[in-house]
Design an enzyme around this catalytic site. Structure first.
Site, short mmCIF file in Angstrom:
data_model
loop_
_atom_site.label_atom_id
_atom_site.label_comp_id
_atom_site.label_asym_id
_atom_site.label_seq_id
_atom_site.Cartn_x
_atom_site.Cartn_y
_atom_site.Cartn_z
N SER A 184 0.85 -1.20 0.00
CA SER A 184 0.00 0.00 0.00
C SER A 184 0.88 1.24 0.00
O SER A 184 1.99 1.23 0.56
CB SER A 184 -0.88 0.02 1.25
OG SER A 184 -1.53 1.28 1.37
N TYR A 199 -1.43 -0.62 10.15
CA TYR A 199 -1.58 -1.11 8.77
C TYR A 199 -0.39 -0.65 7.91
O TYR A 199 0.18 -1.44 7.15
CB TYR A 199 -2.90 -0.57 8.22
CG TYR A 199 -3.15 -0.81 6.75
CD1 TYR A 199 -3.68 -2.03 6.31
CD2 TYR A 199 -2.89 0.18 5.79
CE1 TYR A 199 -3.94 -2.25 4.96
CE2 TYR A 199 -3.14 -0.03 4.45
CZ TYR A 199 -3.67 -1.25 4.04
OH TYR A 199 -3.92 -1.45 2.71
P1 NAP Z 1 -11.42 -6.00 0.33
O1 NAP Z 1 -12.37 -5.54 -0.71
O2 NAP Z 1 -11.75 -5.79 1.76
O3 NAP Z 1 -11.13 -7.56 0.05
C1 NAP Z 1 -10.32 -8.26 0.94
C2 NAP Z 1 -10.24 -9.70 0.51
O4 NAP Z 1 -9.35 -10.37 1.41
C3 NAP Z 1 -11.57 -10.42 0.61
O5 NAP Z 1 -11.64 -11.36 -0.44
C4 NAP Z 1 -11.48 -11.15 1.95
O6 NAP Z 1 -12.25 -12.36 1.96
C5 NAP Z 1 -10.00 -11.49 1.98
N1 NAP Z 1 -9.44 -11.71 3.30
C6 NAP Z 1 -9.41 -10.86 4.36
N2 NAP Z 1 -8.77 -11.42 5.40
C7 NAP Z 1 -8.39 -12.66 4.97
C8 NAP Z 1 -7.69 -13.72 5.58
N3 NAP Z 1 -7.25 -13.65 6.84
N4 NAP Z 1 -7.48 -14.87 4.86
C9 NAP Z 1 -7.93 -14.97 3.58
N5 NAP Z 1 -8.59 -13.98 2.96
C10 NAP Z 1 -8.82 -12.85 3.65
O7 NAP Z 1 -9.97 -5.36 0.12
P2 NAP Z 1 -9.25 -4.69 -1.15
O8 NAP Z 1 -9.45 -3.23 -1.08
O9 NAP Z 1 -9.54 -5.42 -2.38
O10 NAP Z 1 -7.74 -4.94 -0.71
C11 NAP Z 1 -6.94 -5.99 -1.23
C12 NAP Z 1 -5.51 -5.71 -0.83
O11 NAP Z 1 -5.14 -4.42 -1.32
C13 NAP Z 1 -5.30 -5.65 0.68
O12 NAP Z 1 -4.06 -6.25 1.01
C14 NAP Z 1 -5.26 -4.18 0.98
O13 NAP Z 1 -4.51 -3.88 2.13
C15 NAP Z 1 -4.60 -3.64 -0.27
N6 NAP Z 1 -4.86 -2.23 -0.51
C16 NAP Z 1 -6.12 -1.77 -0.73
C17 NAP Z 1 -6.31 -0.41 -0.92
C18 NAP Z 1 -7.67 0.18 -1.17
O14 NAP Z 1 -7.81 1.42 -1.14
N7 NAP Z 1 -8.70 -0.61 -1.43
C19 NAP Z 1 -5.22 0.46 -0.90
C20 NAP Z 1 -3.97 -0.05 -0.67
C21 NAP Z 1 -3.79 -1.39 -0.49
P3 NAP Z 1 -13.55 -12.53 2.90
O15 NAP Z 1 -14.51 -11.46 2.53
O16 NAP Z 1 -14.04 -13.91 2.62
O17 NAP Z 1 -13.03 -12.35 4.32
#
Ligand code: NAP
Length: 247
Positions: A142, A156
């Protein structure tokens, strides 16, 4: 023969978008999720309906036994060629001085320990000295690792900083093994992660303050991940690529 790709946390958001894009480019995809079975099955259905191959793989990446189960189920597809270390969580915004040890433990268990274990299992399968065919790993870090995320989530940000360091080190460990290791560092991407941290409007609200004037889309991150996964990035390893609209 198609190549096999495991994506952790692929039931929604960036992982889902990456799974759909990868499948459209011929990858067979393991769609890991922790609890939302219906959402993961929906991703698999969409891929299969479009003529691709995918399996849903339940399991919490922070629990080693469950993680090993995810990889063992993935092994049934054949050799692993790609891994996206994507599963991650946030928590409600607050300064460090208010954070409990339970919150910090969860943050580091899932985002650091879970990611390190996932990367280790991927390396064990893709490294040529272990009988693997080589491959490519992309860690989803991130831009918070650069910004520090003060008053929101320095926990985080620190966890993602660890992934940046892992990317640099592991790329050096695995270069001679035929495995490239890179990271993307998304900024404000419009996914459900913000609602899970108690701020459903966060991406839209703060996206307006970025140089590009908007939040990013999961598909825009997926494009960079696919570039890194494939031979298009054949001379790129140990790189941290910001997908953050200039933030
Ligand atoms: P999201 O929409 O909340 O999706 C998270 C995914 O991770 C879901 O499929 C969830 O599955 C799964 N998950 C969570 N905890 C888990 C665990 N312990 N074991 C296995 N699966 C797990 O998040 P996102 O925004 O797509 O983010 C994806 C990645 O990008 C993350 O690492 C996040 O930190 C990073 N990121 C996101 C942003 C942003 O602005 N969105 C910015 C920077 C970085 P379930 O629903 O089944 O729990």
């Amino acid at each position: 023969m198609s190549k096999n790709l495991l994506i952790t946390g692929a039931s929604r958001g960036i992982g889902r978008a990456t799974a759909l894009l990868a499948a459209s480019r011929g990858w067979s995809v393991g769609v890991n999720y922790r609890q939302d079975h219906a959402a993961a099955e929906e991703v698999v259905k969409l891929i299969v309906a479009a003529g691709g191959q995918a399996i849903a793989l339940p399991g919490d990446v922070a629990h080693e036994e469950e993680l090993l189960g995810i990889f063992e189920a993935m092994d049934t597809l054949g050799p692993l060629h790609g891994l996206v270390v994507n599963a991650g969580v946030v928590a409600p915004p607050m300064p460090l001085l208010e954070m409990s040890s339970e919150r910090l433990r969860r943050m580091f268990d899932i985002n650091v320990l879970g990611s390190y274990l996932t990367a280790r299992e991927g390396a064990r399968r893709m490294a040529r000295s272990r009988g693997g065919e080589g491959g490519s790993m992309v860690l989803v870090s991130s831009i918070a690792a650069s910004l520090g995320a003060p008053f929101e989530y320095v926990d985080y940000a620190g966890a993602k900083g660890a992934l940046d360091v892992l990317t640099r080190g592991l790329a050096k460990e695995l270069g001679s093994e035929g495995v490239r290791v890179n990271a993307v560092r998304p900024g404000l991407i419009d996914t459900e992660i913000h609602a899970s941290g108690g701020q459903p409007d966060r991406a839209e609200r703060l996206g307006k303050t970025t140089p590009l004037g908007r939040a990013g889309r999961a598909e825009e991150v997926a494009e960079a991940i696919l570039w890194l996964l494939e031979d298009s990035a054949s001379y790129t390893t140990g790189a941290l690529i910001d997908i953050a609209g200039g933030r």
